[in-house]
Scaffold this active site. Structure first.
Site, mmCIF file in Angstrom:
data_model
loop_
_atom_site.group_PDB
_atom_site.id
_atom_site.type_symbol
_atom_site.label_atom_id
_atom_site.label_comp_id
_atom_site.label_asym_id
_atom_site.label_seq_id
_atom_site.Cartn_x
_atom_site.Cartn_y
_atom_site.Cartn_z
ATOM 1 N N HIS A 36 -6.696 -14.119 -8.498
ATOM 2 C CA HIS A 36 -5.497 -14.550 -9.232
ATOM 3 C C HIS A 36 -5.331 -16.058 -9.047
ATOM 4 C CE1 HIS A 36 -3.774 -14.560 -5.254
ATOM 5 N NE2 HIS A 36 -3.953 -13.256 -5.120
ATOM 6 N N HIS A 39 -6.104 -17.573 -5.658
ATOM 7 C CA HIS A 39 -7.526 -17.814 -5.382
ATOM 8 C C HIS A 39 -8.013 -19.035 -6.176
ATOM 9 C CE1 HIS A 39 -7.316 -13.303 -4.677
ATOM 10 N NE2 HIS A 39 -7.793 -13.738 -3.544
ATOM 11 N N GLY A 156 -5.927 -19.158 2.198
ATOM 12 C CA GLY A 156 -4.541 -19.260 1.753
ATOM 13 C C GLY A 156 -3.586 -19.149 2.942
ATOM 14 N N ASP A 159 -1.704 -15.643 4.132
ATOM 15 C CA ASP A 159 -2.148 -14.837 5.276
ATOM 16 C C ASP A 159 -2.129 -15.731 6.509
ATOM 17 O OD1 ASP A 159 -2.923 -12.306 3.885
ATOM 18 O OD2 ASP A 159 -4.204 -13.702 2.801
HETATM 19 O O1 PAF Z 1 -7.910 -12.789 2.978
HETATM 20 C C1 PAF Z 1 -8.799 -12.042 2.515
HETATM 21 O O2 PAF Z 1 -8.927 -11.861 1.310
HETATM 22 C C2 PAF Z 1 -9.750 -11.355 3.467
HETATM 23 O O3 PAF Z 1 -9.108 -10.993 4.645
HETATM 24 C C3 PAF Z 1 -11.009 -12.171 3.766
HETATM 25 C C4 PAF Z 1 -10.693 -13.481 4.446
HETATM 26 C C5 PAF Z 1 -11.756 -12.443 2.468
HETATM 27 C C6 PAF Z 1 -11.934 -11.376 4.680
HETATM 28 O O4 PAF Z 1 -12.306 -10.168 4.115
#
Ligand code: PAF
Length: 286
Positions: A36, A39, A156, A159
């Site tokens: 999205h 990203h 990001g 998280d």
């Molecule tokens: O944040 C995410 O999308 C996932 O935890 C990651 C960093 C790609 C690891 O699978």
């Protein structure tokens, strides 16, 4: 150069080796797909910073608990590839589970080596309701780092706990990779973008708007001079929709990850909720 979608570890290693011979800097954007605008902002940052950009798309089974949404997690490789192509990504690395973890291996720490982040970073916040999640996420990120050998990796800030743990892993394992945090991207109405937002019904989405509103209220009160986190929490709770199930609201120093009693600059205010069955997280940094 046209985008290549590679499924094999050795193909990625070979391509990156050739790039490095030409002294190109390499940026990695690790994702689980269902891309999205959040990203896209990471990818744009990678493109600005590095000569070559790799996006990994891998729904990593070892970071999901048995009761979580691994099977139903959205998988949209074709659409993701189109977006990556538009954004000028050089390689998508989209391995199978067997390619990443070896065919026939049990996906557990009885069969495979796992990264074990410090206990105090995983026994709190999202780690409490998602046991093993950060071990699994850190493990796959370390594997991706070893496969892609990036100079920079882009994560990001949404998280925030994961970001902190990855930064700590990079420091503790002496990895020569710069971790570049990128700001949360929101819809116009404030909802933080997440691949899981697609699970929300209209009503659940409406209720979920009160999550970012709660955080914004905390910021407003903090800016007015209120630093007592109990007062900030209590006032903010008047905003949270009553149909939203709160998992946690925490104040943490974003340098040390210690809990904070009096909010100050660089305090992470992080929240996790359920709207309907969908678990959502969001945060701000004061
Ligand atoms: O944040 C995410 O999308 C996932 O935890 C990651 C960093 C790609 C690891 O699978």
């Amino acid at each position: 150069m046209n985008i290549s979608v590679l499924n094999k570890i050795e193909e990625v290693k070979k391509t990156v080796k050739n790039w490095k011979k030409d002294n190109y800097t390499v940026g990695l954007v690790p994702t689980m797909g269902a891309l999205h605008k959040g990203h896209a902002s990471l990818i744009k940052k990678a493109k600005e910073t590095c000569d070559r950009t790799v996006v990994s798309i891998f729904v990593n089974p070892v970071q999901f608990s048995p009761n979580e949404d691994y099977d139903k997690y959205p998988r949209t490789l074709q659409k993701d590839t189109q977006l990556c192509e538009e954004l000028g990504v050089d390689i998508i690395f989209a391995p199978s589970v067997e390619e990443m973890y070896g065919a026939g291996n049990m996906l557990s720490n009885t069969a495979l080596t796992f990264v074990c982040p410090p206990y105090n970073l995983i026994d709190c916040m999202c780690g409490k309701s998602r046991p093993g999640h950060f071990d699994g996420a850190a493990t796959v990120v370390l594997k991706l780092f070893n496969i892609v050998s990036p100079d920079y990796a882009f994560f990001g800030q949404k998280d925030a706990q994961q970001l902190y743990i990855i930064k700590k892993m990079v420091k503790d394992f002496n990895l020569d990779i710069k971790i570049q945090p990128c700001p949360i991207v929101r819809e116009d109405d404030g909802l933080a973008l997440s691949s899981r937002n697609t699970y929300l019904s209209e009503q659940e989405r409406q209720n979920a708007l009160s999550v970012s509103q709660t955080l914004f209220k905390i910021r407003e009160l903090y800016n007015q001079g209120i630093t007592d986190t109990k007062i900030l929490t209590d006032s903010a709770f008047t905003i949270l929709n009553q149909n939203i199930e709160l998992e946690y609201l925490e104040f943490r120093d974003f340098d040390s990850f210690e809990k904070v009693i009096a909010a100050k600059s660089n305090t992470l205010v992080a929240i996790a909720v359920k709207s309907g069955k969908t678990r959502l997280i969001d945060n701000i940094i004061l």
